[in-house]
Design a protein around this motif. Sequence first.
Motif, PDB file in Angstrom:
ATOM      1  N   TYR A  75       0.831  -1.209   0.000  1.00  0.00           N
ATOM      2  CA  TYR A  75       0.000   0.000   0.000  1.00  0.00           C
ATOM      3  C   TYR A  75       0.865   1.259   0.000  1.00  0.00           C
ATOM      4  O   TYR A  75       0.583   2.224  -0.721  1.00  0.00           O
ATOM      5  CB  TYR A  75      -0.988   0.020   1.172  1.00  0.00           C
ATOM      6  CG  TYR A  75      -1.749   1.326   1.159  1.00  0.00           C
ATOM      7  CD1 TYR A  75      -2.610   1.622   0.105  1.00  0.00           C
ATOM      8  CD2 TYR A  75      -1.549   2.296   2.147  1.00  0.00           C
ATOM      9  CE1 TYR A  75      -3.256   2.845   0.026  1.00  0.00           C
ATOM     10  CE2 TYR A  75      -2.195   3.526   2.083  1.00  0.00           C
ATOM     11  CZ  TYR A  75      -3.049   3.788   1.015  1.00  0.00           C
ATOM     12  OH  TYR A  75      -3.674   5.003   0.935  1.00  0.00           O
ATOM     13  N   PHE A  76       1.906   1.232   0.794  1.00  0.00           N
ATOM     14  CA  PHE A  76       2.812   2.397   0.861  1.00  0.00           C
ATOM     15  C   PHE A  76       3.362   2.712  -0.542  1.00  0.00           C
ATOM     16  O   PHE A  76       3.376   3.863  -0.982  1.00  0.00           O
ATOM     17  CB  PHE A  76       3.945   2.092   1.846  1.00  0.00           C
ATOM     18  CG  PHE A  76       5.039   3.119   1.849  1.00  0.00           C
ATOM     19  CD1 PHE A  76       4.866   4.345   2.477  1.00  0.00           C
ATOM     20  CD2 PHE A  76       6.247   2.869   1.206  1.00  0.00           C
ATOM     21  CE1 PHE A  76       5.875   5.308   2.466  1.00  0.00           C
ATOM     22  CE2 PHE A  76       7.254   3.821   1.182  1.00  0.00           C
ATOM     23  CZ  PHE A  76       7.066   5.045   1.811  1.00  0.00           C
ATOM     24  N   HIS A  77       3.790   1.668  -1.228  1.00  0.00           N
ATOM     25  CA  HIS A  77       4.309   1.819  -2.595  1.00  0.00           C
ATOM     26  C   HIS A  77       3.253   2.428  -3.520  1.00  0.00           C
ATOM     27  O   HIS A  77       3.513   3.394  -4.249  1.00  0.00           O
ATOM     28  CB  HIS A  77       4.747   0.437  -3.102  1.00  0.00           C
ATOM     29  CG  HIS A  77       5.070   0.363  -4.561  1.00  0.00           C
ATOM     30  ND1 HIS A  77       4.352  -0.414  -5.439  1.00  0.00           N
ATOM     31  CD2 HIS A  77       6.046   0.944  -5.295  1.00  0.00           C
ATOM     32  CE1 HIS A  77       4.871  -0.303  -6.656  1.00  0.00           C
ATOM     33  NE2 HIS A  77       5.889   0.516  -6.606  1.00  0.00           N
ATOM     34  N   CYS A  78       2.042   1.908  -3.450  1.00  0.00           N
ATOM     35  CA  CYS A  78       0.973   2.378  -4.349  1.00  0.00           C
ATOM     36  C   CYS A  78       0.532   3.789  -3.997  1.00  0.00           C
ATOM     37  O   CYS A  78       0.306   4.609  -4.893  1.00  0.00           O
ATOM     38  CB  CYS A  78      -0.217   1.430  -4.282  1.00  0.00           C
ATOM     39  SG  CYS A  78       0.153  -0.184  -4.993  1.00  0.00           S
ATOM     40  N   ALA A  79       0.392   4.064  -2.714  1.00  0.00           N
ATOM     41  CA  ALA A  79      -0.093   5.386  -2.298  1.00  0.00           C
ATOM     42  C   ALA A  79       0.893   6.468  -2.736  1.00  0.00           C
ATOM     43  O   ALA A  79       0.504   7.492  -3.308  1.00  0.00           O
ATOM     44  CB  ALA A  79      -0.303   5.415  -0.781  1.00  0.00           C
ATOM     45  N   CYS A  80       2.175   6.248  -2.485  1.00  0.00           N
ATOM     46  CA  CYS A  80       3.185   7.236  -2.899  1.00  0.00           C
ATOM     47  C   CYS A  80       3.187   7.392  -4.415  1.00  0.00           C
ATOM     48  O   CYS A  80       3.255   8.515  -4.940  1.00  0.00           O
ATOM     49  CB  CYS A  80       4.579   6.803  -2.443  1.00  0.00           C
ATOM     50  SG  CYS A  80       4.824   6.848  -0.670  1.00  0.00           S
ATOM     51  N   SER A  81       3.118   6.282  -5.132  1.00  0.00           N
ATOM     52  CA  SER A  81       3.256   6.327  -6.589  1.00  0.00           C
ATOM     53  C   SER A  81       2.038   6.993  -7.230  1.00  0.00           C
ATOM     54  O   SER A  81       2.180   7.852  -8.101  1.00  0.00           O
ATOM     55  CB  SER A  81       3.449   4.910  -7.146  1.00  0.00           C
ATOM     56  OG  SER A  81       4.545   4.281  -6.501  1.00  0.00           O
ATOM     57  N   LEU A 130       0.897  -2.566 -13.916  1.00  0.00           N
ATOM     58  CA  LEU A 130       1.096  -3.269 -12.644  1.00  0.00           C
ATOM     59  C   LEU A 130       1.917  -4.528 -12.911  1.00  0.00           C
ATOM     60  O   LEU A 130       1.469  -5.433 -13.623  1.00  0.00           O
ATOM     61  CB  LEU A 130      -0.258  -3.638 -12.026  1.00  0.00           C
ATOM     62  CG  LEU A 130      -1.245  -2.473 -11.834  1.00  0.00           C
ATOM     63  CD1 LEU A 130      -2.595  -2.994 -11.311  1.00  0.00           C
ATOM     64  CD2 LEU A 130      -0.681  -1.419 -10.877  1.00  0.00           C
ATOM     65  N   ASN A 131       3.123  -4.574 -12.368  1.00  0.00           N
ATOM     66  CA  ASN A 131       3.994  -5.728 -12.569  1.00  0.00           C
ATOM     67  C   ASN A 131       3.598  -6.811 -11.574  1.00  0.00           C
ATOM     68  O   ASN A 131       4.018  -6.799 -10.432  1.00  0.00           O
ATOM     69  CB  ASN A 131       5.463  -5.325 -12.384  1.00  0.00           C
ATOM     70  CG  ASN A 131       6.423  -6.389 -12.908  1.00  0.00           C
ATOM     71  OD1 ASN A 131       6.077  -7.185 -13.779  1.00  0.00           O
ATOM     72  ND2 ASN A 131       7.640  -6.395 -12.377  1.00  0.00           N
ATOM     73  N   ASP A 132       2.761  -7.740 -12.035  1.00  0.00           N
ATOM     74  CA  ASP A 132       2.123  -8.747 -11.195  1.00  0.00           C
ATOM     75  C   ASP A 132       1.081  -8.075 -10.291  1.00  0.00           C
ATOM     76  O   ASP A 132       0.822  -6.870 -10.424  1.00  0.00           O
ATOM     77  CB  ASP A 132       3.155  -9.530 -10.364  1.00  0.00           C
ATOM     78  CG  ASP A 132       2.690 -10.968 -10.092  1.00  0.00           C
ATOM     79  OD1 ASP A 132       1.485 -11.184  -9.880  1.00  0.00           O
ATOM     80  OD2 ASP A 132       3.531 -11.881 -10.115  1.00  0.00           O
ATOM     81  N   THR A 133       0.498  -8.813  -9.385  1.00  0.00           N
ATOM     82  CA  THR A 133      -0.576  -8.239  -8.555  1.00  0.00           C
ATOM     83  C   THR A 133      -0.042  -7.470  -7.353  1.00  0.00           C
ATOM     84  O   THR A 133      -0.834  -6.895  -6.602  1.00  0.00           O
ATOM     85  CB  THR A 133      -1.520  -9.353  -8.043  1.00  0.00           C
ATOM     86  OG1 THR A 133      -0.733 -10.347  -7.378  1.00  0.00           O
ATOM     87  CG2 THR A 133      -2.292  -9.985  -9.179  1.00  0.00           C
ATOM     88  N   HIS A 134       1.258  -7.443  -7.155  1.00  0.00           N
ATOM     89  CA  HIS A 134       1.801  -6.797  -5.952  1.00  0.00           C
ATOM     90  C   HIS A 134       1.348  -5.344  -5.775  1.00  0.00           C
ATOM     91  O   HIS A 134       1.163  -4.911  -4.633  1.00  0.00           O
ATOM     92  CB  HIS A 134       3.333  -6.901  -5.925  1.00  0.00           C
ATOM     93  CG  HIS A 134       3.853  -8.279  -6.237  1.00  0.00           C
ATOM     94  ND1 HIS A 134       5.076  -8.495  -6.815  1.00  0.00           N
ATOM     95  CD2 HIS A 134       3.292  -9.505  -6.085  1.00  0.00           C
ATOM     96  CE1 HIS A 134       5.249  -9.799  -7.005  1.00  0.00           C
ATOM     97  NE2 HIS A 134       4.184 -10.426  -6.567  1.00  0.00           N
ATOM     98  N   PRO A 135       1.168  -4.564  -6.865  1.00  0.00           N
ATOM     99  CA  PRO A 135       0.650  -3.200  -6.682  1.00  0.00           C
ATOM    100  C   PRO A 135      -0.863  -3.057  -6.956  1.00  0.00           C
ATOM    101  O   PRO A 135      -1.313  -1.956  -7.276  1.00  0.00           O
ATOM    102  CB  PRO A 135       1.463  -2.374  -7.699  1.00  0.00           C
ATOM    103  CG  PRO A 135       2.173  -3.361  -8.590  1.00  0.00           C
ATOM    104  CD  PRO A 135       1.682  -4.734  -8.248  1.00  0.00           C
ATOM    105  N   THR A 136      -1.626  -4.131  -6.804  1.00  0.00           N
ATOM    106  CA  THR A 136      -3.066  -4.071  -7.112  1.00  0.00           C
ATOM    107  C   THR A 136      -3.807  -3.003  -6.325  1.00  0.00           C
ATOM    108  O   THR A 136      -4.768  -2.401  -6.817  1.00  0.00           O
ATOM    109  CB  THR A 136      -3.724  -5.434  -6.786  1.00  0.00           C
ATOM    110  OG1 THR A 136      -3.041  -6.440  -7.503  1.00  0.00           O
ATOM    111  CG2 THR A 136      -5.198  -5.437  -7.151  1.00  0.00           C
TER     112      THR A 136
END
Length: 820
Positions: free
Chosen positions: A292-298, A324-330
């Motif tokens: 989530y931290f990765h997605c929120a910042c990005s 999205l590289n795989d589901t990790h940043p879903t």
Amino acid sequence: MMQTQTKVPTFDKAAFQASVEQHLLVTYAQTPATATSRHWYLAMSRALADISTGNLIETEQQLSDQSCRSVNYLSLEFLIGRLTGNNLISLGLYEQVSGAMAALGQNLTDLLEEERDPALGNGGLGRLAACFMDSLAAQEFPAVGYGLHYEYGLFRQSFDHGRQMEAPDAWRGQEGYPWEVLRPELNQKVGLYGHVEVYTDDAGAERRRWVPGMQVDGNAWDLPIIGYQNNSVYPLRLWECRAPAPFDLALFNDGDYIAAQQAAIQAGSVTKVLYPNDNHEQGKTLRLMQQYFHCACSVADILRRHLAAGHAIEDLAKLETIQLNDTHPTIAIPELMRILLDEHFMSWDDAWSVCNSVFAYTNHTLLPEALETWSESLIANLLPRHLEIIFEINHRFMDLVEAKWPGNDEVKRKLSVIQEGNQRMVRMANLCVIGGYAVNGVAALHSELVKRDLFPEFDALYPGKLQNVTNGVTPRRWLKFCNPALSALIDEKIGTDWPAKLEQLSSLADFADDAEFQHAFMAVKKANKQRLADWVADNMGITLNTDAIFDVQIKRLHEYKRQHLNLVHILSLYHRLLNDPKFDMQPRVFIFAAKAAPGYALAKDIIFAINKVADKVNNDSRLAGKLKVVFIPDYRVSLAEIIIPAADVSEQISTAGKEASGTGNMKLALNGALTVGTMDGANVEIREEVGDDNIFIFGLLVDEVMELVQTGYQPTRYYESDSLLKASLDLLLGDTFTPGEPDALAGIRHNLLEGGDPYLVLADFADYVTAQERIDHAYRDKAGWARKAILNTALVGKFSSDRSIRDYVENIWQLKAVKR
Ligand SMILES: *Cc1c(COP(=O)(O)O)cnc(C)c1O
């Protein structure tokens, strides 16, 4: 030879040397008299980074001024490898800097050895992200890479009496990484926990908003992705999580100072360490926080750029796409919905249509244990508003399913984002397929299986959404940089444009039968084998015969990749050399490198077994040097760069249907290694390109694997009926390889027999042995082998990641190149 115009900065040697000495003094407090090699490497890299940072800022400004459409590549992993050597090539300054440093008394090759790999990824998935960034910049397709700034990369591996040991990898070193630049003006704040508040807005409408229970800081670090000789530089933006400054503790309205401190400590650990699992998800709270931290910042940064350039929020999809590289940043999908709904007050339909035209998703695996699901209660606790949005997305999607398949509860159960059970789970892949405009698999076979087996109903519901983009690798790192001798030979024959136009290698095929070229090609191979042999002698004290076949299997350790099939074959050679007087073989060196996930016991047992077999075999004089086994510790990009150019044979032996693509297979073929492989992943397409005569295919096909499993696979039948297989497996009993420790390797045999052999090692063994015999035979014909090796290099131009990126650009992203 005609050369195209390339842009390289003019190089002022004296100014560069002055800059290096300035950094030596000012940044590292050293004089030329006190500086070590490491200081020189750091100062030189900083001086180079000064050049690329200037270009980064200028490129950023140009793209913003011209309102260029960009791709945002979101990945939890970027396995970039060392940057300095590769960046010198991209800058077109390798020779000049080598000369400038020599004049300062420094050897460039030695300095480059001082860099520790930034191992911010596990394996193929993270390396793909790195190759893609390189190819985006090389072709000047506007892009930003978004990842995490882990304090510790993938663990360092060593062996203690053959067993894997793991140590933390503080990749930045004490001095910090010379290529990264902190961008405090881009920092973000990210909420976590808390609750959802319902309120009435000024117009009297009921609205919802998230009131986080805590907030953390996201610091932006940029690494430069330098376009190949074109002056474009794009950012790889890595987010570092920091506990909020102490005054922010006031945010905690319950005034619980101790709890706030605890939370701050937790925040400080969000980007501490990369999860070391490959193709396996564990569902830990801290991992969801990372995601989530990765997605929120990005997402916040993408919106910042978009709005700062003066564009309307409704136009987001015109200017930005998010891969999205795989589901990790879903979780980026509900995050963007939340911002559009709760902060920009868009209607659901409008917000959904933006989301639906912004996101695209790459599927990397069919393995059930790798398909991510998160427990509903975990998400409810950490991201309560996102869970509401996920429910609403699913609710509306279920109406769509009902319209398509009225009254069909089974298909609803299957497609629902929510998996029912005593613990309800959120299926991230389903959310990606529903929330995005494109889904792709990573090789032709894999993409067909995604459509046929994983998502057939989605394919019917959204015709055309499921696509294929076959993976690729960057020819700059994986040929020009790692194999300078072969690169020089190719330059001589076909000119120097091929690193940016890899299809051009096909004209090398004209020389496949040219005795002189064969000789030169194999002389390069031999020199690369010697380079590796010297490395192994220096670092491991093992002597290798460079006339032997160098047979290489380098990749993460996983049952589906079947390093244990390779091991059982080695045991069969050992058995035959000692027991069959008629048996003869070409000398062969089996080279392994692989890290196992720290919690994956069987994978670690396989490493131990290979190391123990190596100890015995390498010192058994009865074998007359015919068989050597080397397990090189701490597999990483910089090690791959030494091993790959030295390989004669490339082991790509996964159970058919399990390896989505593979990219190691491409790197090895490009460097003139012949593949022994199953009809799996991109092996299928490599065979198509190089032709059946120049690859060694064996084993069950995907459908044969499925049928065998369905009809009840019985590994013991193979064991009982194949005496060579039986003898080989039985070598794992007793203490042949583990003196004084009987049956220390029996666990692997047990897994294959009583354990049911889930990856069909025994079913493929006999055919694998036959393929290996064909290799042994083919290698005896020197000219014939040279021809095959040349044709491998010549005919794999398709597997440049430049081509993969053009496929994404044309079929998914719809970008235009922007020249500097
Ligand atoms: C290319 C690469 C991989 C992927 O290898 P596969 O054989 O495709 O699994 C993994 N790790 C590193 C360091 C690589 O360079």
